[in-house]
Motif scaffolding. Structure first.
Motif, PDB file in Angstrom:
ATOM      1  N   SER A  38      -1.565  -5.804  -3.326  1.00 50.38           N
ATOM      2  CA  SER A  38      -1.857  -5.999  -1.840  1.00 50.38           C
ATOM      3  C   SER A  38      -0.540  -7.143  -1.480  1.00 50.38           C
ATOM      4  CB  SER A  38      -2.990  -6.513  -1.566  1.00 50.38           C
ATOM      5  OG  SER A  38      -3.536  -7.561  -2.646  1.00 50.38           O
ATOM      6  N   ALA A  41       2.125  -5.188  -0.858  1.00 46.24           N
ATOM      7  CA  ALA A  41       1.784  -4.554   0.551  1.00 46.24           C
ATOM      8  C   ALA A  41       2.169  -5.332   1.619  1.00 46.24           C
ATOM      9  CB  ALA A  41       0.572  -4.084   0.520  1.00 46.24           C
ATOM     10  N   ILE A  42       1.819  -6.408   1.727  1.00 44.95           N
ATOM     11  CA  ILE A  42       1.932  -7.347   2.575  1.00 44.95           C
ATOM     12  C   ILE A  42       3.396  -8.022   2.709  1.00 44.95           C
ATOM     13  CG2 ILE A  42       1.502  -9.885   3.439  1.00 44.95           C
ATOM     14  CD1 ILE A  42      -1.534  -9.652   2.249  1.00 44.95           C
ATOM     15  N   SER A  45       5.073  -5.181   4.663  1.00 49.84           N
ATOM     16  CA  SER A  45       4.759  -5.117   5.932  1.00 49.84           C
ATOM     17  C   SER A  45       5.554  -6.093   6.724  1.00 49.84           C
ATOM     18  CB  SER A  45       3.116  -5.127   6.119  1.00 49.84           C
ATOM     19  OG  SER A  45       2.700  -5.113   7.437  1.00 49.84           O
ATOM     20  N   VAL A  51       3.042   0.516   5.259  1.00 51.31           N
ATOM     21  CA  VAL A  51       2.497   0.473   3.731  1.00 51.31           C
ATOM     22  C   VAL A  51       1.054   0.713   3.862  1.00 51.31           C
ATOM     23  CG1 VAL A  51       2.265  -0.778   1.940  1.00 51.31           C
ATOM     24  CG2 VAL A  51       3.970  -1.342   3.611  1.00 51.31           C
ATOM     25  N   ARG A  52       0.676   1.780   3.038  1.00 46.09           N
ATOM     26  CA  ARG A  52      -0.982   1.859   2.872  1.00 46.09           C
ATOM     27  C   ARG A  52      -1.355   1.396   1.596  1.00 46.09           C
ATOM     28  NH1 ARG A  52      -1.134   7.878   3.487  1.00 46.09           N
ATOM     29  NH2 ARG A  52      -1.136   7.306   5.841  1.00 46.09           N
ATOM     30  N   TRP A  53      -2.502   0.916   1.523  1.00 43.98           N
ATOM     31  CA  TRP A  53      -3.236   0.128   0.270  1.00 43.98           C
ATOM     32  C   TRP A  53      -4.604   0.843   0.332  1.00 43.98           C
ATOM     33  CZ3 TRP A  53      -7.876  -2.497  -0.292  1.00 43.98           C
ATOM     34  CH2 TRP A  53      -8.069  -3.081  -1.479  1.00 43.98           C
ATOM     35  N   LEU A  70      -5.778  -7.698   5.083  1.00 42.47           N
ATOM     36  CA  LEU A  70      -4.784  -6.487   5.131  1.00 42.47           C
ATOM     37  C   LEU A  70      -4.398  -6.052   6.171  1.00 42.47           C
ATOM     38  CD1 LEU A  70      -5.601  -4.729   1.617  1.00 42.47           C
ATOM     39  CD2 LEU A  70      -3.607  -6.561   2.130  1.00 42.47           C
ATOM     40  N   ARG A  71      -5.666  -5.719   7.135  1.00 44.22           N
ATOM     41  CA  ARG A  71      -5.304  -5.208   8.609  1.00 44.22           C
ATOM     42  C   ARG A  71      -4.512  -6.374   9.261  1.00 44.22           C
ATOM     43  NH1 ARG A  71     -10.878  -2.990   8.088  1.00 44.22           N
ATOM     44  NH2 ARG A  71     -11.512  -4.988   8.680  1.00 44.22           N
ATOM     45  N   GLU A  73      -2.412  -8.332   8.604  1.00 43.57           N
ATOM     46  CA  GLU A  73      -0.899  -8.228   8.078  1.00 43.57           C
ATOM     47  C   GLU A  73      -0.131  -6.726   8.153  1.00 43.57           C
ATOM     48  OE1 GLU A  73       0.883 -10.476   7.091  1.00 43.57           O
ATOM     49  OE2 GLU A  73      -0.613 -12.150   7.177  1.00 43.57           O
ATOM     50  N   VAL A  75      -1.255  -3.765   7.106  1.00 41.29           N
ATOM     51  CA  VAL A  75      -1.477  -2.974   6.244  1.00 41.29           C
ATOM     52  C   VAL A  75      -2.272  -1.927   6.538  1.00 41.29           C
ATOM     53  CG1 VAL A  75      -1.992  -2.537   3.818  1.00 41.29           C
ATOM     54  CG2 VAL A  75      -0.533  -4.531   4.248  1.00 41.29           C
ATOM     55  N   ASP A  76      -2.157  -0.656   6.383  1.00 44.06           N
ATOM     56  CA  ASP A  76      -3.199   0.604   6.458  1.00 44.06           C
ATOM     57  C   ASP A  76      -4.178   0.418   5.243  1.00 44.06           C
ATOM     58  OD1 ASP A  76      -4.542   2.899   7.033  1.00 44.06           O
ATOM     59  OD2 ASP A  76      -2.698   4.086   6.671  1.00 44.06           O
TER      60      ASP A  76
END
Length: 319
Positions: A38, A41-42, A45, A51-53, A70-71, A73, A75-76
């Motif tokens: 993650s 991912a961040i 993004s 990006v999908r996590w 995560l949302r 930031e 990230v899906d």
């Protein structure tokens, strides 16, 4: 419109508590989240990539914090799962000396360790990514998580997806022999291999037999790009055509946690942009420097517009 992301990654993200001194003395703690995948991912993004996590969290407030962060930031997390029978993992950071921080994990039996191949199927079904990013942490969490990684590698092959593996060896999770046995089986599927210099033996065949030139052995085995992280000495990229080294950027070091993940995000970002190897390495070195100069696992990750800040003269005020 396609829902395919630039990058798919998955693994365990935990709630992170950071103290300001010895835990036994109590005191206040800062609450955040942390996880190698993650973090990447961040970082991606913030650099403008989709990006999908696809990890697993408990059906609890800690899990909600992970997903909400995560949302926020960009990230899906639509393919993430909530496990009602297992908790979200916990991570405690305990600073003991100016340059020494002890890390305490509470992840045994966590939701993240029980990630299933079905979650990976769902993530690919929502749109095959251009790049699949894996680390050596996830398969060490348990049999189900390891099988999820193997499923992802097969799906990546079927969809023509590039694969990036960051070895990220964790001795608390598994032995070097266990890691080597698993990861060597992945290498035929891997395009970009990222490792610190002391992790390279884990990726060599023949039960980690010492090789005088491990880089050549790995490239001959099918790795397209071998990226070796050297900490304060920078990093080196080996390809079939060339070897390129870049020194680390000189910054005031505040916290080295998350620097490797920021480095990976920078490298993959430039790869996705179609940049050459020199540019990939430069961006990776730059994003890693941002992490070292900032506290937290991912909080210091730069946006694309901020990449140029490290080239500014010391004391510059950017208006």
């Amino acid at each position: 419109m396609s829902n395919a992301p630039d990058v798919l990654t998955f693994g365990e993200t935990m709630v992170a508590l950071r103290g300001n001194g010895p835990l036994k003395l109590g005191g206040s703690m800062d609450v955040s989240v942390a996880g190698a995948e993650s973090n990447v991912a961040i970082g991606l993004s913030r650099l403008g990539h989709a990006v999908r996590w696809s990890g697993a969290v408990g059906d609890d407030e800690a899990g909600e914090l992970v997903l909400r962060t995560l949302r926020a930031e960009g990230v899906d997390v639509g393919a993430a799962t909530r496990d009602p029978s297992a908790p979200t993992g916990l991570l405690l950071f305990e600073p003991r000396l100016p340059d020494v921080t002890r890390v305490h994990y509470y992840r045994a039996g966590s939701a993240g360790s029980r990630l299933t191949p079905d979650a990976v199927d769902a993530a690919f079904a929502a749109g095959a990514p251009r790049v699949l990013h894996l680390t050596g942490i996830t398969p060490a969490l348990g049999p189900s998580a390891a099988e999820a990684c193997r499923r992802a590698l097969r799906l990546a092959r079927d969809h023509g997806t590039q694969v990036c593996l960051d070895v990220n060896f964790r001795s608390r999770l598994w032995s070097s022999d266990e890691a080597s046995a698993e990861l060597c089986g992945w290498l035929p599927h891997v395009d970009v291999l990222i490792a610190s210099d002391d992790e390279l033996p884990l990726c060599l065949p023949s039960a980690r037999t010492a090789s005088p030139e491990p880089e050549k052995t790995l490239l001959a085995g099918g790795i397209r790009e071998l990226v070796v992280k050297l900490g304060s000495r920078g990093a080196t990229v080996h390809t079939a055509d060339n070897t390129l080294h870049s020194p680390a950027r000189q910054v005031h070091a505040v916290d080295a946690v998350g620097a490797g993940d920021a480095f990976v995000a920078g490298y993959l970002s430039a790869l996705l942009d179609g940049a050459d190897v020199a540019t990939r390495l430069d961006r990776a070195i730059t994003t890693g420097a941002f992490a070292v100069a900032s506290r937290g696992d991912w909080e210091g990750a730069p946006t694309r517009a901020e990449l140029r800040l490290l080239s500014a003269d010391p004391g510059t005020v950017v208006r």
